[in-house]
Write a protein that holds these residues in place. Structure first.
Motif, mmCIF file in Angstrom:
data_model
loop_
_atom_site.group_PDB
_atom_site.id
_atom_site.type_symbol
_atom_site.label_atom_id
_atom_site.label_comp_id
_atom_site.label_asym_id
_atom_site.label_seq_id
_atom_site.Cartn_x
_atom_site.Cartn_y
_atom_site.Cartn_z
ATOM 1 N N GLU A 45 0.832 -1.192 0.000
ATOM 2 C CA GLU A 45 0.000 0.000 0.000
ATOM 3 C C GLU A 45 0.879 1.260 0.000
ATOM 4 O O GLU A 45 0.541 2.268 -0.617
ATOM 5 C CB GLU A 45 -0.942 -0.030 1.202
ATOM 6 C CG GLU A 45 -2.111 -1.008 0.977
ATOM 7 C CD GLU A 45 -2.226 -2.135 1.994
ATOM 8 O OE1 GLU A 45 -1.180 -2.477 2.596
ATOM 9 O OE2 GLU A 45 -3.334 -2.661 2.169
ATOM 10 N N GLU A 303 -11.924 -2.546 9.276
ATOM 11 C CA GLU A 303 -10.740 -3.278 9.732
ATOM 12 C C GLU A 303 -10.318 -2.755 11.103
ATOM 13 O O GLU A 303 -10.216 -1.542 11.309
ATOM 14 C CB GLU A 303 -9.582 -3.102 8.749
ATOM 15 C CG GLU A 303 -9.738 -3.913 7.472
ATOM 16 C CD GLU A 303 -8.473 -3.881 6.616
ATOM 17 O OE1 GLU A 303 -7.851 -4.936 6.455
ATOM 18 O OE2 GLU A 303 -8.109 -2.808 6.125
ATOM 19 N N GLN A 458 -5.666 0.503 -0.742
ATOM 20 C CA GLN A 458 -5.808 -0.466 0.342
ATOM 21 C C GLN A 458 -6.231 -1.811 -0.220
ATOM 22 O O GLN A 458 -7.108 -1.893 -1.084
ATOM 23 C CB GLN A 458 -6.847 0.013 1.368
ATOM 24 C CG GLN A 458 -6.380 1.200 2.207
ATOM 25 C CD GLN A 458 -5.272 0.838 3.205
ATOM 26 O OE1 GLN A 458 -5.316 -0.206 3.850
ATOM 27 N NE2 GLN A 458 -4.267 1.702 3.315
ATOM 28 N N VAL A 459 -5.589 -2.859 0.269
ATOM 29 C CA VAL A 459 -5.865 -4.217 -0.193
ATOM 30 C C VAL A 459 -6.309 -5.048 1.010
ATOM 31 O O VAL A 459 -5.664 -5.004 2.051
ATOM 32 C CB VAL A 459 -4.577 -4.841 -0.790
ATOM 33 C CG1 VAL A 459 -4.793 -6.315 -1.147
ATOM 34 C CG2 VAL A 459 -4.106 -4.052 -2.015
ATOM 35 N N VAL A 460 -7.395 -5.753 0.868
ATOM 36 C CA VAL A 460 -7.789 -6.723 1.909
ATOM 37 C C VAL A 460 -7.875 -8.091 1.232
ATOM 38 O O VAL A 460 -8.753 -8.337 0.405
ATOM 39 C CB VAL A 460 -9.146 -6.358 2.561
ATOM 40 C CG1 VAL A 460 -9.460 -7.340 3.691
ATOM 41 C CG2 VAL A 460 -9.135 -4.929 3.092
HETATM 42 MG MG MG Z 1 -4.572 -4.281 3.780
#
Ligand code: MG
Ligand code: NFE
Length: 528
Positions: A45, A303, A458-460
């Motif tokens: 990120e 989160e 942002q990565v989930v």
């Molecule tokens: Mg993340």
């Protein structure tokens, strides 16, 4: 070693890359407490910050060599959204993206079963007294006698339950699976250019024209792969599931399951609800033997970082997420954040997707689920899927569904029609999201653009959901919950923990630390 309370270190846990520690306290042979910890800070990120937004699919694929096509897909969907071109993506592009992603799913599913998990169930040493004429088996036999037989030995002493003939056949298939995975990579590369880190999925569509020659080559490769899935993978899956039926009641999950859906079947439309996907979108709650379905609303995703090595606030939606690592943070035990849906702990993965499809009465899913359960003579029904063996079975079912569906997608390609739609200029300001399925579950990317540059990305990932730590309210993550209460019969051979974690297919290699109530560690074992 004390037989009642025992301590074990396992390192590494999975047979895949990464750094995952599982710290478990076992009392009276039962897991009483657990911390799942991701020990590696990636920081993608931060790497993406201030770059040209259209670089995101290229960079974000480097998050992982196993599931890069899913990151490309999530990122391209995210860019399509932020650049305002989601409705303009041509049908050919949608299908090519599906075919690239599908090829990656198939190879990843076969990877998990044959190369990351089967050695826990199949006794490879059965080939030691093999006297037949298979060159494959003779070379495995020779390899085992070489004196350095990694990755097969050393291993846990455990209950290998396959009969000799079944073992021998499975060993042959273990080797064959390498070929099949190579074929899946080559099939992906027909439209993706290469694997890993393909270049066929781009913002605006796909990078290559679906010419007849490529379609036919894809078809031929797919046929061979489907033969393997329908016959060999199916046979080995059913044989192992049949011999390890008790593993259908071990490692029960958190009962809430999440799918973003995967493989768009319609052009245009919003990624939530409005765009039909082959693996459907939504959540299910397992309630005894029935499934309650709920539509997805991504605004309910937040989160927590209370127990993660980050500074900042809890309960931030991913679009507003921050990435400020702090390895010294008090109370932290992992670099993995704790995503929650409407405050609830949810599991994701093939299990979630198959059950969402099943709850929505998808015909082929219902049929294959019923056939498989009846083949196994299992009467306990759908809730048995929320278990160690159920996760493997769901992965197989999804792999088979996707491989067969890919034949239909290939026939829908129109060689002379467009496959790309140009986005023009990157906007001054904007934001977008991309949600898709990755082999291991729900994958989401969120982007904010400012001055034509990435302000926040942002990565989930699926493993963020499944391997998440306790949240701000102290609720454990899905893998932690599944491990709680697990019976570990032998501290020297904690195979149950290994089998459970590998069925989740975390993309990080793991170290599991089983501690006694005083926290002391007495044993150290390498698991291969
Ligand atoms: Mg993340
Ligand atoms: Ni590294 Fe991945 C998949 C993603 S990990 S393999 O599947 O996204 O959770």
């Amino acid at each position: 070693m004390n037989e009642i309370n025992f301590n074990v270190n396992i390192n590494p846990m999975t047979r895949l890359e990464g750094h995952l520690d599982i710290n478990t306290i076992v009392e009276n042979k039962e897991v009483k407490d657990v911390e799942v910890s991701g020990a590696l800070f990636r920081g993608f990120e931060l790497i993406l910050k201030d770059r040209d937004p259209t670089d995101a699919p290229v960079f974000s694929q480097r998050i992982c060599g196993v599931c890069p096509a899913s990151h490309a897909m999530a990122s391209a969907l995210c860019l399509d959204d932020a650049l305002g071109i989601s409705r303009d993506i041509p049908a050919n592009a949608r299908i090519i993206r599906n075919l690239i992603l599908g090829a990656n799913f198939i190879q990843s599913d076969i990877l998990n079963f044959y190369h990351l998990s089967i050695l826990d169930y199949m006794d490879i040493t059965a080939v030691e007294d093999y006297t037949g004429c298979s060159c494959t088996l003779k070379s495995v036999k020779k390899f085992l006698r070489r004196g350095a037989p990694g990755p097969f030995l050393p291993r846990y002493k455990t209950d290998f339950r396959l009969h000799k003939k079944e073992n021998i056949a499975a060993v042959k298939n273990y080797i064959k699976a390498f070929d099949i995975r190579r074929n899946a990579h080559e099939m992906l590369a027909l439209f993706g250019g290469k694997m890993p880190h393909q270049c066929g999925i781009v913002p605006g569509g796909a990078a290559v024209q679906p010419v007849k020659k490529k379609i036919n080559r894809f078809k031929r490769k797919l046929k061979g792969i489907i033969d393997f899935i329908d016959n060999i993978y199916h046979h080995d899956m059913i044989t192992i599931a049949g011999r390890y039926k008790d593993y259908f009641s071990m490692g029960t999950g958190c009962e809430h399951l999440l799918s973003y859906g995967a493989f768009d079947l319609e052009d245009g439309g919003h990624q939530q609800e409005k765009r039909k996907r082959f693996m459907r979108q939504g959540l299910v709650t397992i309630d005894n033997n029935s499934l309650k379905f709920e539509k997805l609303d991504i605004s309910k995703i937040t989160e927590d970082i209370k127990h993660s090595w980050y500074d900042g606030d809890d309960k931030l939606p991913p679009a507003k997420g921050r990435t400020e690592p702090n390895r010294e943070k008090a109370g932290g035990y992992t670099f993995i954040k704790a995503p929650r849906y409407n405050g609830k702990v949810v599991e994701t993965g093939p299990l979630a997707r198959v059950l969402v499809n099943y709850a929505l009465k998808d015909k082929s899913t219902v049929q294959i689920v019923k056939n498989t359960l009846s083949k196994l003579g299992m009467k306990h029904g759908i809730h048995a899927f929320s278990s160690i063996m159920g996760r493997h079975l769901a992965r197989f079912i999804e792999c088979k569904l996707i491989a067969h569906e890919m034949k239909r997608w290939l026939s829908q390609l129109q060689p002379k029609e467009p496959f790309y739609s140009h986005y023009g200029e990157v906007r001054e300001e904007g934001h977008g999201f991309g949600i898709t399925g990755a082999p291991r579950g729900a994958l989401g990317h969120w982007l904010e653009i400012q001055n034509k540059k990435i302000k926040n990305y942002q990565v989930v990932t699926p493993t963020t959901w499944n391997a998440s730590p306790r949240d701000a309210e102290g609720k454990r993550g899905p893998m932690e919950l599944a491990l709680m209460g697990l019976t570990v019969n032998d501290g020297n051979n904690p195979i149950e923990i290994a089998r459970l974690v590998r069925a989740f297919d975390p993309c990080t290699a793991c170290a599991a630390h089983v501690l006694d109530p005083s926290g002391a560690v007495t044993g150290e074992f390498r698991v291969l």
